[in-house]
Scaffold this motif. Structure first.
Motif, PDB file in Angstrom:
ATOM      1  N   VAL A   1       0.813  -1.218   0.000  1.00  0.00           N
ATOM      2  CA  VAL A   1       0.000   0.000   0.000  1.00  0.00           C
ATOM      3  C   VAL A   1       0.849   1.272   0.000  1.00  0.00           C
ATOM      4  N   PRO A   2       1.929   1.365   0.773  1.00  0.00           N
ATOM      5  CA  PRO A   2       2.761   2.580   0.671  1.00  0.00           C
ATOM      6  C   PRO A   2       3.259   2.833  -0.753  1.00  0.00           C
ATOM      7  N   ALA A   3       3.620   1.760  -1.469  1.00  0.00           N
ATOM      8  CA  ALA A   3       4.062   1.911  -2.864  1.00  0.00           C
ATOM      9  C   ALA A   3       2.897   2.341  -3.752  1.00  0.00           C
ATOM     10  N   MET A   4       1.689   1.868  -3.459  1.00  0.00           N
ATOM     11  CA  MET A   4       0.503   2.302  -4.228  1.00  0.00           C
ATOM     12  C   MET A   4       0.265   3.795  -4.057  1.00  0.00           C
ATOM     13  N   ILE A   5       0.381   4.270  -2.827  1.00  0.00           N
ATOM     14  CA  ILE A   5       0.157   5.691  -2.558  1.00  0.00           C
ATOM     15  C   ILE A   5       1.135   6.531  -3.357  1.00  0.00           C
ATOM     16  N   LYS A   6       2.379   6.096  -3.373  1.00  0.00           N
ATOM     17  CA  LYS A   6       3.395   6.820  -4.138  1.00  0.00           C
ATOM     18  C   LYS A   6       3.107   6.739  -5.639  1.00  0.00           C
ATOM     19  N   TYR A   7       2.686   5.562  -6.108  1.00  0.00           N
ATOM     20  CA  TYR A   7       2.474   5.322  -7.536  1.00  0.00           C
ATOM     21  C   TYR A   7       1.257   6.081  -8.071  1.00  0.00           C
ATOM     22  N   TYR A   8       0.131   5.955  -7.379  1.00  0.00           N
ATOM     23  CA  TYR A   8      -1.114   6.550  -7.897  1.00  0.00           C
ATOM     24  C   TYR A   8      -1.275   8.024  -7.520  1.00  0.00           C
ATOM     25  N   LEU A   9      -0.808   8.405  -6.341  1.00  0.00           N
ATOM     26  CA  LEU A   9      -1.048   9.763  -5.841  1.00  0.00           C
ATOM     27  C   LEU A   9       0.197  10.637  -5.824  1.00  0.00           C
ATOM     28  N   ASP A  10       1.369  10.023  -6.038  1.00  0.00           N
ATOM     29  CA  ASP A  10       2.642  10.738  -5.965  1.00  0.00           C
ATOM     30  C   ASP A  10       2.785  11.451  -4.616  1.00  0.00           C
ATOM     31  N   GLN A  11       2.457  10.723  -3.556  1.00  0.00           N
ATOM     32  CA  GLN A  11       2.551  11.251  -2.197  1.00  0.00           C
ATOM     33  C   GLN A  11       3.242  10.227  -1.297  1.00  0.00           C
ATOM     34  N   GLU A  12       3.802  10.725  -0.214  1.00  0.00           N
ATOM     35  CA  GLU A  12       4.318   9.820   0.806  1.00  0.00           C
ATOM     36  C   GLU A  12       3.170   9.436   1.738  1.00  0.00           C
ATOM     37  N   PRO A  13       3.142   8.202   2.237  1.00  0.00           N
ATOM     38  CA  PRO A  13       2.061   7.793   3.141  1.00  0.00           C
ATOM     39  C   PRO A  13       2.044   8.651   4.403  1.00  0.00           C
ATOM     40  N   ILE A  14       0.872   9.102   4.776  1.00  0.00           N
ATOM     41  CA  ILE A  14       0.737   9.898   5.998  1.00  0.00           C
ATOM     42  C   ILE A  14       0.777   8.995   7.225  1.00  0.00           C
ATOM     43  N   ILE A  15       0.130   7.825   7.126  1.00  0.00           N
ATOM     44  CA  ILE A  15       0.170   6.840   8.211  1.00  0.00           C
ATOM     45  C   ILE A  15       0.990   5.649   7.727  1.00  0.00           C
ATOM     46  N   PRO A  16       2.070   5.310   8.429  1.00  0.00           N
ATOM     47  CA  PRO A  16       2.915   4.200   7.951  1.00  0.00           C
ATOM     48  C   PRO A  16       2.293   2.839   8.211  1.00  0.00           C
ATOM     49  N   ASN A  17       2.745   1.854   7.446  1.00  0.00           N
ATOM     50  CA  ASN A  17       2.448   0.450   7.723  1.00  0.00           C
ATOM     51  C   ASN A  17       3.299  -0.038   8.885  1.00  0.00           C
ATOM     52  N   VAL A  18       2.849  -1.099   9.528  1.00  0.00           N
ATOM     53  CA  VAL A  18       3.718  -1.833  10.442  1.00  0.00           C
ATOM     54  C   VAL A  18       4.774  -2.553   9.586  1.00  0.00           C
ATOM     55  N   PRO A  19       6.055  -2.535   9.967  1.00  0.00           N
ATOM     56  CA  PRO A  19       7.064  -3.296   9.199  1.00  0.00           C
ATOM     57  C   PRO A  19       6.616  -4.750   9.032  1.00  0.00           C
ATOM     58  N   THR A  20       6.772  -5.265   7.818  1.00  0.00           N
ATOM     59  CA  THR A  20       6.209  -6.587   7.501  1.00  0.00           C
ATOM     60  C   THR A  20       7.186  -7.413   6.673  1.00  0.00           C
ATOM     61  N   TRP A  21       7.278  -8.697   6.999  1.00  0.00           N
ATOM     62  CA  TRP A  21       8.071  -9.638   6.211  1.00  0.00           C
ATOM     63  C   TRP A  21       7.136 -10.463   5.330  1.00  0.00           C
ATOM     64  N   LEU A  22       7.494 -10.586   4.059  1.00  0.00           N
ATOM     65  CA  LEU A  22       6.727 -11.396   3.111  1.00  0.00           C
ATOM     66  C   LEU A  22       7.340 -12.792   3.053  1.00  0.00           C
ATOM     67  N   CYS A  23       6.552 -13.789   3.333  1.00  0.00           N
ATOM     68  CA  CYS A  23       7.086 -15.149   3.346  1.00  0.00           C
ATOM     69  C   CYS A  23       7.310 -15.714   1.953  1.00  0.00           C
ATOM     70  N   THR A  24       6.855 -15.024   0.900  1.00  0.00           N
ATOM     71  CA  THR A  24       7.158 -15.465  -0.461  1.00  0.00           C
ATOM     72  C   THR A  24       8.617 -15.203  -0.815  1.00  0.00           C
ATOM     73  N   ASP A  25       9.260 -14.273  -0.123  1.00  0.00           N
ATOM     74  CA  ASP A  25      10.676 -13.978  -0.344  1.00  0.00           C
ATOM     75  C   ASP A  25      11.509 -14.952   0.495  1.00  0.00           C
ATOM     76  N   GLU A  26      12.422 -15.657  -0.158  1.00  0.00           N
ATOM     77  CA  GLU A  26      13.158 -16.727   0.530  1.00  0.00           C
ATOM     78  C   GLU A  26      13.914 -16.222   1.758  1.00  0.00           C
ATOM     79  N   LYS A  27      14.634 -15.106   1.615  1.00  0.00           N
ATOM     80  CA  LYS A  27      15.405 -14.580   2.746  1.00  0.00           C
ATOM     81  C   LYS A  27      14.499 -14.140   3.887  1.00  0.00           C
TER      82      LYS A  27
END
Length: 482
Positions: free
Chosen positions: A333-359
């Protein structure tokens, strides 16, 4: 049970009302002083008054236990959560920003897929999503809005920063309890409402009706609106009936509606068929139309998707909007906000690990005792692992689940969730909580003044869901300058 703020110590957590023992936060000072003026008998009397009001008003929720449906009185704590208006205005702007980007993403996913072509979001993320609906490809709903009602869960960390924990875009629930919490609190503490400038929440149902009217295919001031419920055995049936009544809408089940050969939706009445303009559906996609989704569904309306795609009925939330109600999508979602609105997110996400990434997956498996692991599409606190409170056996089981289906899991750090003073059997104690504000988007966007504060009534617990033993509080947005 009289309240002495000097003996109340929330450390090491951020407390919503008390900055330090004996020191209420500025926005909560009027409330804290009032509570401190009440003796033990008066506090017990107010607590009892709230319990009686909840029974009298019929505020309940359903717990599914051992195959039985058990209706229980809504668990409620009389001490409100307080947030200053200036701080809330920033949160409100962040919620509007977030839902705008999410709706642009959903519309893009079912149409041009620019965000995939430009490699901002990997294709596998939605291609393997349980909630991607091929039946929605190529559709353009009114105003480009798919998720008309959103309940985004917010939490504070130890430094007082708000984070978005997750977005609920399919069938978000809980707003009726937010409204009823306010009514109960007004009964319990009428004096405080007279001496404080607390922003109202009562206009939500009129805003909801206006939003639904804005997606009607017929330009009427008062279109025919129906709330589609799975029925009385659904855990949120209280809310379905409450909202229908407050809006002056029709409460219907699937059998009450029919899609005719002209692809319009009609409601069966004692006077014959009446056309329905907008349906606020509280049924998941899979069950809403047996012609388009699950053929064995007895809850939906055959042909409803045909009527919607023909533009003959408005549906909120639109089918397919759940593609963004996915904890893997959440990470982008933070990347979507930047992509569609050209803005920085006002409310951040909680840091998240994606289990699809091996590392990241190996990091998660190696640190299961420290992390919270969540399945991508579950809700209500089910199916997740709270690492610090888990057993060795549970962690081993989750490691196997993650390796078997990495797309289905994300992991987040165990946050030092904020607390608020809560009346418990042991007396006044800090309890962890979250906040679910509700955002409406149609021709305009509205955000509730606060939202549903859910509180973990069990000592040390981080799980706030009512189905898991949680309760709730009224949420006050206080204008300190008034």
């Amino acid at each position: 049970m009289s309240i002495d703020w000097k003996s109340y110590d929330p450390k090491p957590f951020f407390d919503e009302l008390i900055a330090a023992p004996g020191k209420p936060r500025p926005a909560a000072r009027t409330l804290a002083d009032y509570l401190a003026s009440l003796d033990d008998a008066e506090i017990r009397e107010r607590k009892r008054a709230a319990e009686l009001a909840i029974v009298e008003m019929g505020i309940s929720f359903t717990v599914y236990s051992e195959g039985e449906n058990i209706d229980r009185a809504w668990p409620f704590d009389i001490i409100p959560r307080v947030i200053p208006r200036k701080e809330w205005e920033r949160v409100q702007a962040g919620l509007v920003q977030r839902l705008s980007a999410l709706n642009m993403f959903i519309d893009d996913v079912y149409n041009a897929q620019r965000i995939v072509r430009d490699k901002v979001v990997p294709e596998y993320v939605f291609a393997n999503s349980r909630n991607f609906r091929k039946q929605c490809v190529g559709h353009n709903p009114p105003h480009g809005v798919w998720a008309h009602i959103c309940g985004s869960d917010l939490v504070r960390d130890g430094d007082g920063t708000f984070y978005v924990l997750e977005d609920n875009l399919r069938v978000p629930s809980g707003v009726s309890y937010m409204l009823e919490n306010r009514q109960v609190t007004k009964r319990v503490f009428p004096e405080v409402f007279e001496s404080s400038s607390i922003l109202p929440v009562d206009e939500y149902t009129s805003q909801l009706f206006d939003m639904l009217a804005s997606i009607s295919p017929r330009p009427l001031d008062y279109p025919t609106v129906a709330v589609l419920t799975p029925g009385v055995f659904n855990s949120a049936y209280f809310e379905h009936s409450y909202l229908a009544q407050r809006m002056g809408a029709q409460l219907v089940e699937g059998a009450d509606l029919v899609v005719a050969e002209d692809d319009y939706v009609y409601m069966r009445t004692i006077e014959g068929l009446e056309r329905v303009d907008v349906i606020y559906r509280r049924i998941d996609d899979e069950f809403m139309d047996p012609e388009a989704f699950r053929a064995d569904s007895m809850l939906g309306v055959p042909g409803l998707m045909r009527a919607w795609r023909a533009g003959n009925v408005g549906l909120a939330n639109a089918p397919g909007s759940g593609v963004a109600d996915d904890k893997v999508i959440y990470t982008f979602v933070p990347a979507m906000i930047k992509y569609y609105l050209d803005q920085e997110p006002i409310i951040p996400n909680v840091p998240t690990w994606l289990c699809t990434d091996e590392k990241e997956r190996e990091h998660v498996i190696a640190h299961l005792d420290e992390l919270v692991v969540k399945p991508a599409n579950e809700s209500g606190g089910y199916g997740m692992l709270v690492g610090p409170h888990s057993t060795k056996k549970q962690r081993a089981e989750f490691a196997e689940l993650i390796r078997k289906d990495p797309r289905n899991y994300i992991a987040q750090p165990t946050l030092n969730l904020s607390v608020a003073p809560t009346l418990c059997d042991e007396g006044l104690e800090p309890r962890h909580l979250d906040l679910r504000p509700f955002i409406l988007q149609g021709v305009r966007t509205d955000v509730t003044a606060g939202g549903l504060t859910r509180v973990a009534m069990r000592k040390g617990s981080l799980v706030v869901n009512s189905s898991q033993g949680g309760g709730s509080k009224d949420t006050w947005i206080v204008d300190e300058e008034a």
